[in-house]
Write a protein that holds these residues in place. Structure first.
Motif, PDB file in Angstrom:
ATOM      1  N   LEU A  53       0.864  -1.178   0.000  1.00 17.85           N
ATOM      2  CA  LEU A  53       0.000   0.000   0.000  1.00 17.85           C
ATOM      3  C   LEU A  53       0.899   1.225   0.000  1.00 17.85           C
ATOM      4  O   LEU A  53       1.820   1.331   0.811  1.00 17.85           O
ATOM      5  CB  LEU A  53      -0.893   0.003   1.239  1.00 17.85           C
ATOM      6  CG  LEU A  53      -1.909   1.149   1.360  1.00 17.85           C
ATOM      7  CD1 LEU A  53      -2.943   1.086   0.241  1.00 17.85           C
ATOM      8  CD2 LEU A  53      -2.604   1.095   2.730  1.00 17.85           C
ATOM      9  N   VAL A  54       0.621   2.162  -0.910  1.00 16.76           N
ATOM     10  CA  VAL A  54       1.496   3.319  -1.104  1.00 16.76           C
ATOM     11  C   VAL A  54       0.785   4.600  -0.678  1.00 16.76           C
ATOM     12  O   VAL A  54      -0.391   4.808  -1.000  1.00 16.76           O
ATOM     13  CB  VAL A  54       1.917   3.436  -2.584  1.00 16.76           C
ATOM     14  CG1 VAL A  54       2.917   4.577  -2.762  1.00 16.76           C
ATOM     15  CG2 VAL A  54       2.516   2.127  -3.084  1.00 16.76           C
ATOM     16  N   GLY A  55       1.503   5.444   0.040  1.00 14.74           N
ATOM     17  CA  GLY A  55       0.972   6.741   0.444  1.00 14.74           C
ATOM     18  C   GLY A  55       2.097   7.706   0.735  1.00 14.74           C
ATOM     19  O   GLY A  55       3.258   7.300   0.864  1.00 14.74           O
ATOM     20  N   ARG A  56       1.778   8.995   0.857  1.00 18.09           N
ATOM     21  CA  ARG A  56       2.822  10.008   1.044  1.00 18.09           C
ATOM     22  C   ARG A  56       3.344  10.080   2.476  1.00 18.09           C
ATOM     23  O   ARG A  56       4.498  10.407   2.702  1.00 18.09           O
ATOM     24  CB  ARG A  56       2.293  11.374   0.599  1.00 18.09           C
ATOM     25  CG  ARG A  56       2.219  11.533  -0.907  1.00 18.09           C
ATOM     26  CD  ARG A  56       1.566  12.842  -1.308  1.00 18.09           C
ATOM     27  NE  ARG A  56       0.127  12.839  -1.033  1.00 18.09           N
ATOM     28  CZ  ARG A  56      -0.703  13.819  -1.365  1.00 18.09           C
ATOM     29  NH1 ARG A  56      -0.224  14.894  -1.949  1.00 18.09           N
ATOM     30  NH2 ARG A  56      -1.988  13.745  -1.098  1.00 18.09           N
ATOM     31  N   ASP A  57       2.490   9.796   3.456  1.00 24.97           N
ATOM     32  CA  ASP A  57       2.889   9.851   4.858  1.00 24.97           C
ATOM     33  C   ASP A  57       3.299   8.453   5.313  1.00 24.97           C
ATOM     34  O   ASP A  57       2.465   7.562   5.432  1.00 24.97           O
ATOM     35  CB  ASP A  57       1.734  10.382   5.706  1.00 24.97           C
ATOM     36  CG  ASP A  57       2.124  10.618   7.162  1.00 24.97           C
ATOM     37  OD1 ASP A  57       2.542   9.642   7.825  1.00 24.97           O
ATOM     38  OD2 ASP A  57       2.001  11.756   7.638  1.00 24.97           O
ATOM     39  N   GLY A  58       4.591   8.275   5.560  1.00 23.53           N
ATOM     40  CA  GLY A  58       5.112   6.947   5.874  1.00 23.53           C
ATOM     41  C   GLY A  58       4.470   6.300   7.083  1.00 23.53           C
ATOM     42  O   GLY A  58       4.148   5.114   7.070  1.00 23.53           O
ATOM     43  N   THR A  59       4.264   7.072   8.134  1.00 31.06           N
ATOM     44  CA  THR A  59       3.677   6.522   9.359  1.00 31.06           C
ATOM     45  C   THR A  59       2.223   6.135   9.144  1.00 31.06           C
ATOM     46  O   THR A  59       1.797   5.029   9.511  1.00 31.06           O
ATOM     47  CB  THR A  59       3.782   7.549  10.498  1.00 31.06           C
ATOM     48  OG1 THR A  59       5.160   7.856  10.736  1.00 31.06           O
ATOM     49  CG2 THR A  59       3.161   6.995  11.774  1.00 31.06           C
ATOM     50  N   GLN A  60       1.467   7.029   8.541  1.00 31.33           N
ATOM     51  CA  GLN A  60       0.045   6.758   8.346  1.00 31.33           C
ATOM     52  C   GLN A  60      -0.199   5.623   7.363  1.00 31.33           C
ATOM     53  O   GLN A  60      -1.078   4.789   7.570  1.00 31.33           O
ATOM     54  CB  GLN A  60      -0.662   8.030   7.870  1.00 31.33           C
ATOM     55  CG  GLN A  60      -0.733   9.107   8.927  1.00 31.33           C
ATOM     56  CD  GLN A  60      -1.551  10.310   8.473  1.00 31.33           C
ATOM     57  OE1 GLN A  60      -2.290  10.245   7.504  1.00 31.33           O
ATOM     58  NE2 GLN A  60      -1.410  11.419   9.184  1.00 31.33           N
ATOM     59  N   VAL A  61       0.582   5.555   6.297  1.00 33.97           N
ATOM     60  CA  VAL A  61       0.357   4.487   5.328  1.00 33.97           C
ATOM     61  C   VAL A  61       0.777   3.132   5.915  1.00 33.97           C
ATOM     62  O   VAL A  61       0.169   2.102   5.613  1.00 33.97           O
ATOM     63  CB  VAL A  61       1.083   4.770   3.995  1.00 33.97           C
ATOM     64  CG1 VAL A  61       2.597   4.596   4.108  1.00 33.97           C
ATOM     65  CG2 VAL A  61       0.536   3.852   2.892  1.00 33.97           C
ATOM     66  N   ALA A  62       1.777   3.118   6.776  1.00 36.03           N
ATOM     67  CA  ALA A  62       2.167   1.864   7.433  1.00 36.03           C
ATOM     68  C   ALA A  62       1.054   1.377   8.347  1.00 36.03           C
ATOM     69  O   ALA A  62       0.746   0.172   8.383  1.00 36.03           O
ATOM     70  CB  ALA A  62       3.462   2.066   8.221  1.00 36.03           C
TER      71      ALA A  62
END
Length: 418
Positions: A53-62
């Motif tokens: 899953l890919v997103g700009r905010d590393g913490t939130q996407v994890a």
């Protein structure tokens, strides 16, 4: 793996599950993740793995990846689409990112599913459609996510219309009404900025209504007269009041092939309406009505019955004989909005398995984009806009033109009239 559009190959091996990457983890990312997680539990589809899953905010996407069933998370979509273990890219990011990601993923040999609307501009949509056509020649498939095509009641409505149960369809009314922006204090979001959203209620929800009008009838919009309104012109942002640069509501009268007339309205400030897509289809032999807030029900009037017996009758659409429902629960046990995404993923995976063209295609998405643009042009100029067949000039994806700012500028697809 190469990213050349001319030498890349489809990455759909039969020896292992198909690796899926989803880009975007908010509202749509959550809905799509739920579908990927559950589709194989109910339908006989090719095996898949929720890889990343890919997103700009590393913490939130994890955190989202762990919650939604993805094996890992990432912040660099470009690196992800280069991976040999990724076969499908599901784009749930905002519309302004669709073109760049989709074109790159297709060039890398990945099958692509992208949320509607296809893009924010006709030029971007044309570039995506051209890239999809080139990829299709290499066995790489693509689809746009108009998930309401997968509502069983609406799929049944399309079958009834195609079977001639309504006779000659004469006119259609579609109204998609929400109220999440009714309060002037509702905060500013990317959906209220033209540079990120493209348009407001028009692209966000009227696109669904227009797609349904065409999909249900099997006919195409040819003429548009439209109106747009922004009722709340400023919204509170992090640094104070910000200007809203998209519409709150849209109205359009549509001329269609088949001598059908249609009206469409969409609003995100319709107080009291939560997520109501109402459709009314009137024919010479009968009529159909539907409301998304009662998505398991379709109302059908058969005008061939004696007048004393006529009236709308409620069809509870959850029998195994109804579209998609053989996979779910015993009759009488309703399904919900989220199931439309599972059906969408099911159909996409079966198309990949069979090597058939998924529907709706990027070409379908481009056609909707032309209608949306026609509504905007009509509203701006207070004119009627006629959608015409695009030029046959090849639309070249970014990176293959000397002047990317002139991307497909010679393909207007619209002429002003009346």
């Amino acid at each position: 793996m190469t990213t050349s559009a001319h030498s890349s190959r489809p990455s759909s091996p039969v020896s292992r599950p198909l690796g899926v990457a989803a880009i975007g983890y908010a509202f749509m990312g959550k809905a799509h993740s739920n579908a990927w997680r559950n589709v194989a539990s109910f339908f006989d589809v090719p095996a898949i793995e929720q890889k990343v899953l890919v997103g700009r905010d590393g913490t939130q996407v994890a955190e989202a990846a762990a919650k939604y069933g993805w094996a890992e998370s990432a912040t660099d979509w470009r690196a992800v689409i280069e991976r040999d273990d990724i076969d499908i890219v599901d784009i749930c990011a905002p519309g302004w990112m669709h073109a760049e990601i989709a074109i790159a993923a297709l060039a890398a040999g990945k099958h692509v599913l992208v949320e509607k609307p296809l893009a924010n501009t006709i030029a971007e949509a044309e570039a995506m459609t051209a890239a999809a056509a080139e990829a299709r020649a290499r066995g790489v498939l693509s689809m746009i996510g108009f998930n309401y095509r997968r509502v069983p009641a609406l799929a049944l409505a399309r079958e009834l219309i195609a079977e001639g149960r309504l006779g000659t369809v004469r006119h259609v009314h579609a109204a998609y009404l929400q109220d999440w922006l009714s309060e002037a204090e509702s905060p500013m979001t990317w959906r209220l900025r033209k540079e990120t959203a493209g348009s407001g209620a028009l692209g966000d929800i009227a696109s669904h209504a227009i797609d349904q009008v065409q999909h249900l009838t099997g006919q195409t919009v040819t003429e548009v007269t439209g109106t747009l309104r922004t009722f709340v012109t400023q919204r509170p942002g992090p640094g104070g009041a910000e200007k809203v640069t998209v519409d709150d509501a849209a109205w359009a009268t549509l001329g269609m092939t088949g001598n059908i007339s249609a009206s469409v309205e969409a609003s995100r400030v319709a107080t009291g309406q939560k997520n109501s897509l109402k459709l009314e289809i009137y024919g010479s032999l009968g009529s159909l009505t539907f409301d998304l807030e009662n998505l398991n029900e379709l109302n059908f009037l058969d005008a061939r019955l004696p007048v004393r017996e006529q009236g709308f009758r409620r069809i509870l659409v959850n029998e195994p004989e109804h579209p998609y429902l053989e996979a779910w629960w015993p009759q009488g046990h309703i399904i919900g909005w989220e199931h439309t995404f599972t059906h969408q993923i099911r159909d996409f995976l079966l198309a990949i398995r069979d090597g058939s063209q998924p529907s709706p295609s990027f070409d379908d998405g481009l056609q909707i984009q032309r209608v949306l643009t026609a509504v905007e042009e009509s509203a701006k100029n207070r004119s009627t806009v006629t959608a015409v067949k695009a030029s046959t000039r090849r639309c070249v994806p970014p990176g293959e033109k000397d002047d990317p700012d002139d991307l497909c500028a010679a393909l207007p697809g619209l002429v002003s009239g009346g």
